[in-house]
Enzyme design. Structure first.
Site, PDB file in Angstrom:
ATOM      1  NE  ARG A  94      32.037  38.573  52.618  1.00 30.91           N
ATOM      2  CZ  ARG A  94      31.410  39.248  51.663  1.00 30.91           C
ATOM      3  NH1 ARG A  94      30.110  39.139  51.474  1.00 30.91           N
ATOM      4  NH2 ARG A  94      32.105  40.074  50.881  1.00 30.91           N
ATOM      5  CB  ILE A 136      21.446  38.058  40.778  1.00 31.34           C
ATOM      6  CG1 ILE A 136      20.625  39.234  40.235  1.00 31.34           C
ATOM      7  CG2 ILE A 136      20.750  37.377  41.954  1.00 31.34           C
ATOM      8  CD1 ILE A 136      20.461  40.397  41.192  1.00 31.34           C
ATOM      9  NE  ARG A 141      62.746  38.807  44.990  1.00 28.79           N
ATOM     10  CZ  ARG A 141      63.170  38.380  43.822  1.00 28.79           C
ATOM     11  NH1 ARG A 141      63.549  37.119  43.668  1.00 28.79           N
ATOM     12  NH2 ARG A 141      63.224  39.201  42.791  1.00 28.79           N
ATOM     13  CG  LEU A 180      54.117  38.408  47.024  1.00 29.99           C
ATOM     14  CD1 LEU A 180      53.913  39.107  48.352  1.00 29.99           C
ATOM     15  CD2 LEU A 180      52.908  37.542  46.713  1.00 29.99           C
ATOM     16  CD  GLU A 201      25.228  43.552  49.868  1.00 29.75           C
ATOM     17  OE1 GLU A 201      24.292  44.289  50.211  1.00 29.75           O
ATOM     18  OE2 GLU A 201      25.093  42.345  49.596  1.00 29.75           O
TER      19      GLU A 201
END
Length: 387
Positions: A94, A167, A272, A342, A367
């Site tokens: 993404r 970057i 599980r 998990l 961001e």
């Protein structure tokens, strides 16, 4: 009818047929092409460049820009859904699309000349030219006005000196959108990465975004013609406008990561067996899973409304800050809880939660950090700048 466990408020019913079709198309790409290889790419610290042609072929690069430039011309909600489904695979995939679309193609479209749009955007949409976005500098990213990189006029050229850090796409890019201090304020430049004096150095030893290329950029007397300057914006308004576009997509992306973690936690908890029953039969685990679903649902509604506001031309940067803050925090908390469900198995990249958890440590920082977005909302409430 049973509810979709990953869409408890049936947000999908609020989408148009085109939006649903786009989501389904990107979901198939993620399932068929990203998920089978992304764990190994993360382990190897390798960005899967072989996926770029198909990403471009699906129209995912610059998807919200007009069709006259070879782009898909999609609305903002469709772009958000693209980000959601890609990040369900991995934040690195993404991030690649976000940088290309929102941080490189968007400024050329919004701030560039028609000649620059025609020269670059069709090739970038086709994946033939990859871009990176040079704003953040080594001494700190949350204060972009304190920029040290300079561009000085020399006849018909500009000479750029300085450096940028963290970057995305830096070592796979053919052009960099570079923001630099000039005598007339901060301005943007399209800098070919093969220009004399330009160096990109890939950052190694990352524990996050390992399936993404992250680089430092260095400019030692890099000369570009004035035709490469983005003439239609000056000051921080330029790069901040790009960041608003990118942050919007980031409000959607972590929803995908959170859904992937919840899905894995639900499936694992049913398989599980402890004390002669699946752990899914325990109140402790069901409460954890229910809390994950609650927070995902709130984030879905938040981003959908944000997308409708953006398409109506009513989006405000504070609204993006609120959603980025909420949705990334939601996703990183869910990834951690899913890892806990998990147990020991959760520390391996055979399962996705720890990979998403580590990636989201970057997403919650880039961001605009979580703190920055909190202060943006606080400023909106009080009218007082506390930066």
């Amino acid at each position: 009818m049973a509810l979709n466990p990953y869409d408890l408020y049936d947000v999908r019913s609020q989408l148009s047929d085109e939006e649903r079709m786009i989501q389904d198309s990107v979901a198939r790409f993620t399932d068929e092409k990203v998920l089978p290889i992304i764990g190994a790419c993360f382990d190897e610290g390798r960005f899967p460049k072989e996926l770029i042609p198909e990403i471009a072929g699906l129209g995912l690069l610059g998807s919200s820009l007009p069709t006259e430039y070879g782009c898909a011309g999609l609305n903002s909600v469709a772009y958000g859904l693209i980000c959601q489904e890609l990040e369900r695979g991995d934040s690195g995939i993404r991030s690649f699309v976000s940088v290309q679309s929102s941080l490189c193609m968007y400024p050329i479209y919004a701030y560039g000349t028609e000649e620059q749009r025609q020269e670059w955007l069709p090739r970038m949409a086709a994946g033939e030219v990859i871009g990176c976005f040079g704003l953040t500098e080594p001494h700190g990213g949350s204060d972009p006005a304190n920029m040290k990189t300079t561009a000085k006029r020399d006849g018909d050229d500009w000479v750029i000196n300085g450096s940028k850090m963290w970057i995305t796409n830096g070592n796979v890019a053919q052009i960099a959108i570079v923001w630099a201090q000039t005598e007339d304020g901060i301005q943007g430049f399209i800098v070919p990465t093969d220009a004399k004096g330009f160096t990109a150095q890939e950052i190694k030893h990352k524990m996050s975004l390992r399936a993404s290329v992250t680089s430092g950029l260095f400019f030692d007397g890099v000369r570009v013609p004035d035709a490469n300057r983005l003439p239609n914006v000056k000051g921080l308004k330029g790069p901040l406008g790009c960041l608003t576009q990118a942050r919007y997509g980031i409000t959607w992306g972590p929803i995908g990561a959170a859904i992937a973690c919840l899905d894995e936690a639900v499936k694992y908890s049913k398989d599980r067996i402890l004390f002669d029953r699946p752990i899914a039969a325990t109140q402790a685990v069901q409460i954890k899973l229910a809390e994950m679903a609650r927070r995902i649902t709130l984030a879905q509604l938040l981003s959908l409304q944000l997308g409708r506001l953006k398409d109506a031309g009513r989006l405000q940067p504070t609204q993006v800050s609120l959603a980025k803050w909420n949705n990334v925090r939601m996703a990183i908390d869910i990834a951690r809880e899913a890892r806990d469900v998990l147990g020991g198995a959760g520390i391996t990249t055979e399962y996705c939660p720890i990979r998403h958890m580590l990636n989201l440590e970057s997403v919650i920082t880039y961001e605009g950090t979580e703190t920055v977005h909190q202060l943006v909302v606080g400023r909106e409430l009080t009218g007082i700048n506390a930066f």
